[in-house]
Design a protein around this motif. Structure first.
Motif: not given
Length: 316
Positions: A87-99, A125-127, A267-278
């Protein structure tokens, strides 16, 4: 990523809004296939946002953990699906890349075989210039949450910027607000996002940005009308020759000057988990438990939370 909770739409109309202004022909500048992603993008380790349950990794850590890998015409970036978190973990590991480079006038073809799906996921996917946030404008080309189709395309600006109601696009523009909340367009096709997108073998997102307009198109892998230069990776593309209207269209006008509101973007591509929308839509999406508890306790639930890119082609 800014919230999509409130969205911008002007009730005004104009003749210019009905016009679909395009730049026309673009030449291939950068062809990202397989290992090209490792050279032309940086792995960002931005802080976990409020309500988020993600820990972004460096490129070396992602490669070592098999969260990022490339071979042949395949580039994959995925969420960890083996670790049970406390429960104290920062979060699950994921990847976010930027051009590495930034762009103004350009077009990009995203050839995607698979996108992340599952409860708690928020792929995008966003810019944007994320060193200054939305102050220099932002275009969310595609994003969605929690397996709920369709995808959304959203324009954000630093100030008050309004879009005409009668512009030519296939998607549906939602309720109005202003500034950072953005103008969001809901795609008309369930195949643009999540399980339906993946069941069809993915598809092509294309964005065109000029000072006159920003357009986003989508073709499913099963769509026979996709332009041959898009599906075949042409050395040039001519958006003016396409007969299909975009799913989202944002024209420049007296109420939203794109050249003044949209600056140089990565150009940014990522996978967020939870957060303000999910996270805020988690229960309403039919997902179990709470978002963060689910992410922490169910690693196997994220076996399909991965991107598989066949190519990312940038045209100038």
């Amino acid at each position: 990523m800014p919230s999509l909770s409130a969205l911008l739409l002007s009730a005004g109309t104009s003749v210019l809004a009905a016009l679909h202004v395009q730049a026309g022909t673009y030449n291939l500048y950068q062809n990202n296939v397989g290992a090209d992603f490792l050279q032309n993008f940086v792995w960002e380790t931005t802080a976990n946002p409020s309500g988020g349950a993600v820990e972004y990794t460096t490129q070396s850590a992602a490669l070592a953990a098999n969260l990022s890998y490339a071979y042949g015409d395949t580039f994959v970036m995925r969420v960890d699906d083996t670790t049970t978190l406390s429960a104290s973990a920062t979060g699950r590991q994921s990847v976010r890349i930027k051009s590495n480079e930034q762009y103004t006038t350009h077009a990009v073809v995203f050839d995607i075989r698979h996108m992340p799906q599952g409860c708690g996921t928020w792929p995008a996917i966003w810019e944007v210039d994320d060193t200054v946030g939305v102050a220099n404008g932002e275009l969310d080309i595609m994003e969605g949450v929690n397996n709920v189709s369709p995808s959304y395309t959203t324009l954000h600006t630093g100030g008050s910027c309004t879009m005409p109601a009668n512009r030519t696009e296939r998607g549906s523009t939602a309720t109005q607000s202003s500034g950072n909340n953005g103008c969001s367009v809901s795609s008309p096709y369930s195949s643009t996002y999540g399980p339906d997108f993946n069941a069809n073998g993915g598809g092509w997102y294309v964005v065109e940005r000029t000072n006159q307009a920003i357009s986003v198109w989508f073709w499913s892998r099963q769509d026979s009308t996709v332009p041959a230069t898009v599906s075949g990776g042409g050395s040039t593309i001519n958006t003016a020759s396409w007969t299909s209207p975009p799913i989202a269209y944002f024209p420049s006008s007296s109420t939203c000057n794109l050249s003044a509101n949209m600056m140089s973007h990565n150009i940014i591509i990522n996978t967020m988990l939870c957060g303000s929308w999910a996270g805020s839509r988690y229960s309403a999406s039919g997902c179990p438990s709470t978002c963060i508890d689910y992410v922490n306790a169910n690693p196997a639930a994220f076996s399909n939370a991965y991107w598989d890119f066949a190519a990312l082609r940038i045209y100038l």
